[in-house]
Motif scaffolding. Structure first.
Motif, short mmCIF file in Angstrom:
data_model
loop_
_atom_site.label_atom_id
_atom_site.label_comp_id
_atom_site.label_asym_id
_atom_site.label_seq_id
_atom_site.Cartn_x
_atom_site.Cartn_y
_atom_site.Cartn_z
N GLY A 220 0.80 -1.22 0.00
CA GLY A 220 0.00 0.00 0.00
C GLY A 220 0.83 1.27 0.00
O GLY A 220 0.47 2.26 -0.64
N LEU A 221 1.97 1.24 0.70
CA LEU A 221 2.81 2.43 0.78
C LEU A 221 3.44 2.75 -0.56
O LEU A 221 3.52 3.92 -0.96
CB LEU A 221 3.92 2.22 1.83
N LEU A 222 3.88 1.72 -1.29
CA LEU A 222 4.46 1.95 -2.62
C LEU A 222 3.42 2.51 -3.58
O LEU A 222 3.71 3.43 -4.36
CB LEU A 222 5.04 0.64 -3.18
N VAL A 223 2.21 1.97 -3.51
CA VAL A 223 1.12 2.47 -4.36
C VAL A 223 0.85 3.94 -4.05
O VAL A 223 0.71 4.78 -4.95
CB VAL A 223 -0.16 1.64 -4.17
N LEU A 224 0.79 4.29 -2.74
CA LEU A 224 0.55 5.67 -2.34
C LEU A 224 1.66 6.58 -2.84
O LEU A 224 1.41 7.68 -3.34
CB LEU A 224 0.45 5.75 -0.81
N HIS A 225 2.91 6.11 -2.73
CA HIS A 225 4.06 6.91 -3.17
C HIS A 225 4.00 7.20 -4.67
O HIS A 225 4.17 8.35 -5.09
CB HIS A 225 5.35 6.15 -2.84
N VAL A 226 3.73 6.18 -5.47
CA VAL A 226 3.67 6.37 -6.92
C VAL A 226 2.52 7.31 -7.29
O VAL A 226 2.67 8.18 -8.16
CB VAL A 226 3.51 5.01 -7.65
N ILE A 227 1.37 7.15 -6.63
CA ILE A 227 0.23 8.02 -6.92
C ILE A 227 0.54 9.47 -6.54
O ILE A 227 0.23 10.40 -7.29
CB ILE A 227 -1.03 7.52 -6.17
N LEU A 228 1.16 9.68 -5.38
CA LEU A 228 1.51 11.04 -4.95
C LEU A 228 2.51 11.69 -5.91
O LEU A 228 2.37 12.87 -6.26
CB LEU A 228 2.08 11.01 -3.53
N VAL A 229 3.51 10.93 -6.33
CA VAL A 229 4.48 11.46 -7.28
C VAL A 229 3.79 11.80 -8.61
O VAL A 229 4.06 12.84 -9.22
CB VAL A 229 5.64 10.47 -7.51
N GLY A 230 2.87 10.92 -9.04
CA GLY A 230 2.13 11.18 -10.27
C GLY A 230 1.29 12.44 -10.18
O GLY A 230 1.30 13.27 -11.10
N ILE A 231 0.58 12.60 -9.07
CA ILE A 231 -0.23 13.81 -8.86
C ILE A 231 0.65 15.04 -8.86
O ILE A 231 0.32 16.08 -9.45
CB ILE A 231 -1.03 13.70 -7.54
N MET A 232 1.80 14.94 -8.18
CA MET A 232 2.71 16.08 -8.09
C MET A 232 3.23 16.49 -9.46
O MET A 232 3.26 17.69 -9.79
CB MET A 232 3.89 15.72 -7.18
N LEU A 233 3.61 15.52 -10.30
CA LEU A 233 4.13 15.83 -11.63
C LEU A 233 3.08 16.50 -12.50
O LEU A 233 3.38 17.41 -13.28
CB LEU A 233 4.64 14.56 -12.31
N ILE A 234 1.84 16.06 -12.40
CA ILE A 234 0.77 16.66 -13.19
C ILE A 234 0.40 18.04 -12.66
O ILE A 234 0.10 18.97 -13.43
CB ILE A 234 -0.47 15.74 -13.20
N TYR A 235 0.44 18.19 -11.34
CA TYR A 235 0.01 19.44 -10.71
C TYR A 235 1.02 20.57 -10.87
O TYR A 235 0.64 21.74 -11.05
CB TYR A 235 -0.25 19.17 -9.22
N ILE A 236 2.30 20.26 -10.82
CA ILE A 236 3.34 21.30 -10.82
C ILE A 236 3.22 22.26 -12.00
O ILE A 236 3.25 23.49 -11.81
CB ILE A 236 4.75 20.66 -10.76
N PRO A 237 3.07 21.80 -13.25
CA PRO A 237 2.98 22.77 -14.37
C PRO A 237 1.72 23.64 -14.31
O PRO A 237 1.67 24.69 -14.97
CB PRO A 237 2.95 21.86 -15.61
N LEU A 238 0.71 23.22 -13.55
CA LEU A 238 -0.54 23.96 -13.47
C LEU A 238 -0.55 24.95 -12.31
O LEU A 238 -1.50 25.74 -12.18
CB LEU A 238 -1.71 22.99 -13.30
N SER A 239 0.48 24.93 -11.48
CA SER A 239 0.50 25.73 -10.27
C SER A 239 1.57 26.81 -10.34
O SER A 239 2.26 26.98 -11.34
CB SER A 239 0.77 24.82 -9.06
#
Length: 296
Positions: A220-239
């Motif tokens: 579960g922790l690895l899944v959470l980490h990958v999802i958080l990194v994915g959200i961060m990469l998508i969010y950064i250019p929009l912020s």
């Protein structure tokens, strides 16, 4: 397979949105140029002053040094020179975060290189006899540790600084707290995920599985980490964190753009276009009013 799709989608969206952000900046009308001297590209005026101080400057050739311009940009991008000179205490925390991000980018490329080497049968370990495998092992180990620790410290301490600095917290918005906490959460879950094996062997194996779309066991922790990194990469250019794109335009088209506005020049055309530009502002404040919805 699901995590592989998330990783690929996040990377592609990060690159695509960053490119689109740069395109948007490039299409904006001429900004109110500040022309803060010394302008690095002005050859012969490194001490300060300007080409325009010359008598009949419009009759003389204007020498430009793009090498000095590149050097100054390098100092700003790699060392955040302006913040260092003006806000030294704040620079230490901000630079820890940015330097850590640079190390993590290098670490990521090394993980990909290590994963590809593993797929090709090259052992990446401390006890290998392969020079390439040994080099990859130690470089991955060093950049990974430094990058993760610096980003965690930088983002965490910046949150605390913004919370408890009596001046800074007045100008800190909820979005800025969210930005820093998102980075902190993504990197801390990464530290916890890989803490059992800081040689990053497991990270290379996961990277190899993502590259080849091979299913792999994930807690579960690895899944959470990958999802958080994915959200961060998508969010950064929009912020607001998209300043990594905007910084180029800020320096080159605002602070350092002192090209003469001569009749028939490209600058003259930009000035004409800017004077006819009508912003699509939809918000207002005491110093700016939203455009009227009715035409006169």
């Amino acid at each position: 397979m699901f995590l592989s799709l998330i990783a690929y989608a996040a990377i592609l969206l990060f690159l695509g949105l960053s490119a689109y952000k740069a395109y948007q900046f490039s299409k904006l009308p001429l900004h109110g140029r500040m022309e803060l001297y010394p302008v690095p590209k002005e050859k012969g005026f490194e001490h300060g002053g300007s080409f325009y101080e010359e008598i009949s400057w419009w009759k003389k050739p204007r020498e430009v040094s793009h090498v000095r311009e590149i050097v100054e940009m390098f100092k700003e991008i790699v060392f955040i020179k302006t913040l260092f000179e003006n806000q030294r205490p704040f620079w230490w925390l901000s630079y820890a975060l940015h330097l850590g991000i640079y190390f993590i980018f290098v670490w990521t490329f090394l993980l990909v290189a290590g994963a590809i080497s593993m797929l090709n049968g090259i052992v990446v370990a401390a006890n290998t006899t392969s020079i390439w495998g040994l080099l990859l092992f130690y470089l991955t180990y060093i950049t990974g540790i430094i990058g993760l620790v610096l980003v965690a410290l930088g983002s965490g301490l910046l949150v605390l600084r913004r919370m408890f600095d009596t001046t800074l917290k007045k100008y800190t918005t909820p979005q800025e707290y969210f930005n820093l906490l998102l980075i902190f959460a993504a990197v801390v879950t990464g530290i916890i995920t890989w803490s059992s094996d800081f040689t990053f062997g497991a990270a290379r194996e996961v990277t190899a599985s993502i590259i080849t779309f091979t299913p792999f066991a994930a807690n579960g922790l690895l899944v959470l980490h990958v999802i958080l990194v994915g959200i961060m990469l998508i969010y950064i250019p929009l912020s607001k964190m998209s300043h990594y794109v905007g910084k180029y335009f800020t320096f080159h088209t605002v602070l350092w753009d002192n090209s003469p506005n001569l009749r028939g020049s490209a600058i003259e055309q930009k000035v004409k276009a800017a004077t006819s530009y009508r912003p699509t502002t939809t918000w207002s404040a005491p110093h700016i009013q939203a455009p009227s919805s009715t035409k006169k």
